[in-house]
Motif scaffolding. Sequence first.
Motif, PDB file in Angstrom:
ATOM      1  N   THR A   1     -57.738  63.729  31.733  1.00  0.00           N
ATOM      2  CA  THR A   1     -58.328  64.127  31.254  1.00  0.00           C
ATOM      3  C   THR A   1     -58.458  65.661  30.658  1.00  0.00           C
ATOM      4  O   THR A   1     -58.474  65.946  30.340  1.00  0.00           O
ATOM      5  CB  THR A   1     -60.200  63.936  31.560  1.00  0.00           C
ATOM      6  OG1 THR A   1     -60.583  64.883  31.549  1.00  0.00           O
ATOM      7  CG2 THR A   1     -60.716  62.775  31.087  1.00  0.00           C
TER       8      THR A   1
ATOM      9  N   GLN B   1     -55.317  66.009  27.643  1.00  0.00           N
ATOM     10  CA  GLN B   1     -56.133  65.984  26.622  1.00  0.00           C
ATOM     11  C   GLN B   1     -56.823  67.100  26.110  1.00  0.00           C
ATOM     12  O   GLN B   1     -56.984  68.054  24.762  1.00  0.00           O
ATOM     13  CB  GLN B   1     -57.039  64.446  26.348  1.00  0.00           C
ATOM     14  CG  GLN B   1     -57.837  65.313  24.601  1.00  0.00           C
ATOM     15  CD  GLN B   1     -59.347  63.892  24.777  1.00  0.00           C
ATOM     16  OE1 GLN B   1     -59.660  63.983  26.128  1.00  0.00           O
ATOM     17  NE2 GLN B   1     -59.492  63.723  23.783  1.00  0.00           N
TER      18      GLN B   1
ATOM     19  N   SER C   1     -54.614  70.343  25.541  1.00  0.00           N
ATOM     20  CA  SER C   1     -54.006  70.091  24.235  1.00  0.00           C
ATOM     21  C   SER C   1     -54.431  71.105  22.660  1.00  0.00           C
ATOM     22  O   SER C   1     -53.865  71.153  22.250  1.00  0.00           O
ATOM     23  CB  SER C   1     -53.492  68.726  23.937  1.00  0.00           C
ATOM     24  OG  SER C   1     -52.903  68.027  24.300  1.00  0.00           O
ATOM     25  N   VAL C   2     -56.062  70.396  22.947  1.00  0.00           N
ATOM     26  CA  VAL C   2     -56.750  70.928  21.988  1.00  0.00           C
ATOM     27  C   VAL C   2     -56.732  72.878  22.354  1.00  0.00           C
ATOM     28  O   VAL C   2     -57.271  73.068  21.751  1.00  0.00           O
ATOM     29  CB  VAL C   2     -58.703  70.398  21.799  1.00  0.00           C
ATOM     30  CG1 VAL C   2     -59.766  70.961  21.062  1.00  0.00           C
ATOM     31  CG2 VAL C   2     -58.566  68.928  21.742  1.00  0.00           C
TER      32      VAL C   2
ATOM     33  N   THR D   1     -48.608  70.757  21.060  1.00  0.00           N
ATOM     34  CA  THR D   1     -47.705  69.818  22.086  1.00  0.00           C
ATOM     35  C   THR D   1     -47.337  68.346  22.065  1.00  0.00           C
ATOM     36  O   THR D   1     -47.888  67.563  20.850  1.00  0.00           O
ATOM     37  CB  THR D   1     -49.444  69.817  22.988  1.00  0.00           C
ATOM     38  OG1 THR D   1     -49.800  70.751  23.685  1.00  0.00           O
ATOM     39  CG2 THR D   1     -48.973  68.918  24.143  1.00  0.00           C
ATOM     40  N   ARG D   2     -46.315  68.295  22.233  1.00  0.00           N
ATOM     41  CA  ARG D   2     -45.030  67.390  21.576  1.00  0.00           C
ATOM     42  C   ARG D   2     -45.753  66.328  22.606  1.00  0.00           C
ATOM     43  O   ARG D   2     -44.727  64.795  23.030  1.00  0.00           O
ATOM     44  CB  ARG D   2     -43.582  67.901  21.851  1.00  0.00           C
ATOM     45  CG  ARG D   2     -43.875  68.399  19.774  1.00  0.00           C
ATOM     46  CD  ARG D   2     -43.140  68.038  19.446  1.00  0.00           C
ATOM     47  NE  ARG D   2     -41.569  68.636  20.180  1.00  0.00           N
ATOM     48  CZ  ARG D   2     -39.906  69.374  20.022  1.00  0.00           C
ATOM     49  NH1 ARG D   2     -39.448  68.966  19.489  1.00  0.00           N
ATOM     50  NH2 ARG D   2     -40.250  69.992  20.910  1.00  0.00           N
ATOM     51  N   PHE D   3     -45.847  66.527  23.590  1.00  0.00           N
ATOM     52  CA  PHE D   3     -45.398  65.601  25.250  1.00  0.00           C
ATOM     53  C   PHE D   3     -46.841  66.015  26.377  1.00  0.00           C
ATOM     54  O   PHE D   3     -47.226  66.973  26.459  1.00  0.00           O
ATOM     55  CB  PHE D   3     -44.142  65.555  26.227  1.00  0.00           C
ATOM     56  CG  PHE D   3     -42.876  65.244  24.726  1.00  0.00           C
ATOM     57  CD1 PHE D   3     -42.455  64.175  25.283  1.00  0.00           C
ATOM     58  CD2 PHE D   3     -41.814  66.872  24.837  1.00  0.00           C
ATOM     59  CE1 PHE D   3     -41.109  63.933  24.605  1.00  0.00           C
ATOM     60  CE2 PHE D   3     -41.230  66.188  24.000  1.00  0.00           C
ATOM     61  CZ  PHE D   3     -40.750  64.965  23.800  1.00  0.00           C
ATOM     62  N   HIS D   4     -47.106  64.357  26.311  1.00  0.00           N
ATOM     63  CA  HIS D   4     -47.969  64.779  28.257  1.00  0.00           C
ATOM     64  C   HIS D   4     -47.424  63.937  29.031  1.00  0.00           C
ATOM     65  O   HIS D   4     -46.568  63.241  28.751  1.00  0.00           O
ATOM     66  CB  HIS D   4     -49.182  63.986  27.978  1.00  0.00           C
ATOM     67  CG  HIS D   4     -50.478  64.898  27.306  1.00  0.00           C
ATOM     68  ND1 HIS D   4     -51.275  63.831  26.894  1.00  0.00           N
ATOM     69  CD2 HIS D   4     -49.837  65.484  25.883  1.00  0.00           C
ATOM     70  CE1 HIS D   4     -52.333  64.631  25.932  1.00  0.00           C
ATOM     71  NE2 HIS D   4     -51.245  66.158  25.389  1.00  0.00           N
ATOM     72  N   HIS D   5     -46.433  64.588  29.853  1.00  0.00           N
ATOM     73  CA  HIS D   5     -46.037  63.715  31.054  1.00  0.00           C
ATOM     74  C   HIS D   5     -47.339  63.071  32.535  1.00  0.00           C
ATOM     75  O   HIS D   5     -48.447  64.314  33.255  1.00  0.00           O
ATOM     76  CB  HIS D   5     -45.152  64.175  31.931  1.00  0.00           C
ATOM     77  CG  HIS D   5     -43.780  64.556  30.759  1.00  0.00           C
ATOM     78  ND1 HIS D   5     -42.872  64.307  30.262  1.00  0.00           N
ATOM     79  CD2 HIS D   5     -43.960  65.818  29.942  1.00  0.00           C
ATOM     80  CE1 HIS D   5     -42.497  64.738  29.626  1.00  0.00           C
ATOM     81  NE2 HIS D   5     -42.972  66.275  28.644  1.00  0.00           N
TER      82      HIS D   5
ATOM     83  N   ARG E   1     -55.650  60.974   3.152  1.00  0.00           N
ATOM     84  CA  ARG E   1     -54.754  61.628   3.989  1.00  0.00           C
ATOM     85  C   ARG E   1     -54.041  62.256   3.527  1.00  0.00           C
ATOM     86  O   ARG E   1     -53.772  62.509   2.399  1.00  0.00           O
ATOM     87  CB  ARG E   1     -53.645  60.255   4.304  1.00  0.00           C
ATOM     88  CG  ARG E   1     -53.630  59.545   5.873  1.00  0.00           C
ATOM     89  CD  ARG E   1     -52.386  58.400   5.678  1.00  0.00           C
ATOM     90  NE  ARG E   1     -52.147  58.476   6.927  1.00  0.00           N
ATOM     91  CZ  ARG E   1     -51.730  58.042   8.550  1.00  0.00           C
ATOM     92  NH1 ARG E   1     -52.272  57.349   7.803  1.00  0.00           N
ATOM     93  NH2 ARG E   1     -51.440  58.257   9.126  1.00  0.00           N
TER      94      ARG E   1
ATOM     95  N   ARG F   1     -64.810  64.809  11.643  1.00  0.00           N
ATOM     96  CA  ARG F   1     -64.053  65.546  12.129  1.00  0.00           C
ATOM     97  C   ARG F   1     -62.822  66.412  11.178  1.00  0.00           C
ATOM     98  O   ARG F   1     -61.801  65.777  10.844  1.00  0.00           O
ATOM     99  CB  ARG F   1     -63.405  64.771  13.542  1.00  0.00           C
ATOM    100  CG  ARG F   1     -62.780  65.965  14.769  1.00  0.00           C
ATOM    101  CD  ARG F   1     -62.136  64.976  15.736  1.00  0.00           C
ATOM    102  NE  ARG F   1     -62.316  65.339  16.755  1.00  0.00           N
ATOM    103  CZ  ARG F   1     -60.748  65.661  16.709  1.00  0.00           C
ATOM    104  NH1 ARG F   1     -59.532  65.339  15.129  1.00  0.00           N
ATOM    105  NH2 ARG F   1     -60.004  66.992  17.276  1.00  0.00           N
TER     106      ARG F   1
END
Lengths: 402, 402
Positions: free
Chosen positions: B20, B23, B26-27, B36-40, B212, B230
């Motif tokens: 967690t 996430q 990123s916030v 952020t473009r990637f989590h690994h 949108r 949100r």
Amino acid sequence: MHAEIFALGSELTTGAKLDTNSQWLSVELAALGIETRFHHTVADDLPAMLDELRAAAFRSELAILTGGLGPTADDLTRDALAQLAGVPLEEDAASLAHVLACYRRFGRPMPPKNRVQALVPAGAEVVPNPRGTAPGLWMTLPPGAGPDAPGGPGGCTLVALPGVPAEMKPMFRESVAPRLPRGTNLIRVARVNLFGAGESSVEERLGDLTARGRVPEVGITAHEATITLRIVARGTDETEIERQFAEVRRLAAERVGDLIFGEEDDTLAGRLLATLRARGETLAVAEVGTGGRLADWLSEEDDPAAPAFLGGVTENRDDYCLGEPVAPGDAAERVRRQWGATYALFTPTLSAEGDGPGLTLATPDGPVREPYRRVGDSTIARSRLGKAALDLLRRHLVGLAT
Amino acid sequence: MHAEIFALGSELTTGAKLDTNSQWLSVELAALGIETRFHHTVADDLPAMLDELRAAAFRSELAILTGGLGPTADDLTRDALAQLAGVPLEEDAASLAHVLACYRRFGRPMPPKNRVQALVPAGAEVVPNPRGTAPGLWMTLPPGAGPDAPGGPGGCTLVALPGVPAEMKPMFRESVAPRLPRGTNLIRVARVNLFGAGESSVEERLGDLTARGRVPEVGITAHEATITLRIVARGTDETEIERQFAEVRRLAAERVGDLIFGEEDDTLAGRLLATLRARGETLAVAEVGTGGRLADWLSEEDDPAAPAFLGGVTENRDDYCLGEPVAPGDAAERVRRQWGATYALFTPTLSAEGDGPGLTLATPDGPVREPYRRVGDSTIARSRLGKAALDLLRRHLVGLAT
């Protein structure tokens, strides 16, 4: 066989949503003997997706992707797979029929943009999605020599599934898992649940059972005072794995058997209600410190057709029950009589300082009292107190608390 | 500036634990204007870690890593960073002193293996960890031309933090965030909480507010019948972001103001207790369908020094209360008198078929009754019923339910 798992979508990389699919898929793959070395979460950005997919397809034999199969412009999984394989997207007649049929069921016409959900990279297969509009994709890149072979020396199978867990999970189990090759090293997890001692004290009593490198591996986790032994067994077949589970269960029973209340998803409340029902007995509660939480747990897990939990009261002080002053702990007997229950449990206030009344279990043969050490009034302290109360009755029923 | 986030550890890639941290980071980064473009997520495998770190350091300007800083052989973050930069690991005297001091506080000698926690890639800085033994690392790779420059054309800052969230989060806020450059596009999130209508009906009433591409973006999520708007605002400064939040709050109040009960982490129970306390009024409950859940919510959020929630009963049938038969719904008035409360709420059973008594609010001026449509007895159905009861009182207090 090595796997990599992708979760696709900017709602994940911005932190708006938490990805839980990758964890679930890792456990499912391990049970098939397939080891996951990487999770990737990538924003809705075609070059970024291609960059990660290329590396994964080259070095691993399996990639499972979730998300990015919707109908909007930022759903790029179809395009990324087609570009990775160097093939065009083609409309699949069966998939289009499926999307149209979904909208007929919703009772409205298919929006034109949803037509893209029937596009499939040339040569890929469709994975049916009985619970949603987005079909999945199954694409194989053959093994190839040289740095330009997208599947790398081992080849790569890429499977794309929707991001909605309620659609993804059954698709994986029904249509993906049966087609994957079984590894030679299956990994299965079993859980044993304990209450009544701290994590380090349980660890001490278990001795070498939790030693690093032991086969099978046994880990300890704690959640709101429930201790869980997590047995991770590895073996070439089910028999070998069951043998490992059985050995750990036997040793755990020898060493901490007095603390064990259940396995897997068992809760203290659920196990206790089953025991009471089997004995034809019933329970009521007088709650101060747990403030309704015990009643909530018990009523939620009870069988409405044959209730073992009869109800109870919540009060905000220890010395008052149902409009009358009571001596500390006597609320249990007051409530036991009021509800006509076999047993009643009393939980003392958590918010006061210093000594106070402990837990009380009212029984037909009189009260059983136990001191309780307060550790503040947090939500964990309440759950711990509630579990301590249930555990007092559990131990009483097996002759460990009298 | 682009960021990539790494979560390191085989306990994550096997699915034994859920990450967690990524996430959360990123916030936090988005609030600083860093995308952020990637989590690994990478297993404890040095070549695998280096593979992913190399790609990230080359293409992005920031990488935040969590995990792999412990004292055991599978904690490889220090080694991976040193190899990435092409430098040796050196013992940092201040870090060693910190680890030794931690063990003095624990009252036991430092195990020899913990000495590796003081190793730092040459040239890297230490990020202090006031809450644990593992210091963090801050390493800068300068910009360089050609494919062999590990930091790529833009250079890369790599920050390694422990995986334990209680250590990682304050380290990020205290020692990392203040040193990061602010982006020009700050992203902030605000929430408005509603109850009393379904997601699609709220969406319809909000009209173009959730379209949108609208600025700011407004999303709708539902959790156990609570609807949350949100608002994701993007701007170059706080004033611009506050203006966007204010505009959405005003439009939401115009269109669904009757449903709004709070903001951010506000709950129905918490807001209601605050209102009652301000009015000098009190509440008791008579629960069947919610089975103790209302009492649990209310007692947990109440102020023990000035309680507005007085307590209540849980029964397992609608027509019985405190040992006496009652007409459907009259349990509310029975409990109101028993506890001497200003108000009492009654929740009907969920497990029966067909019509039954609805919700009842007992007041000094007599009962307020509302029908309630059952949707089965799941844990969500209980929470929905409990919130409907609290919302009946909320609406009564503002003159919307009489």
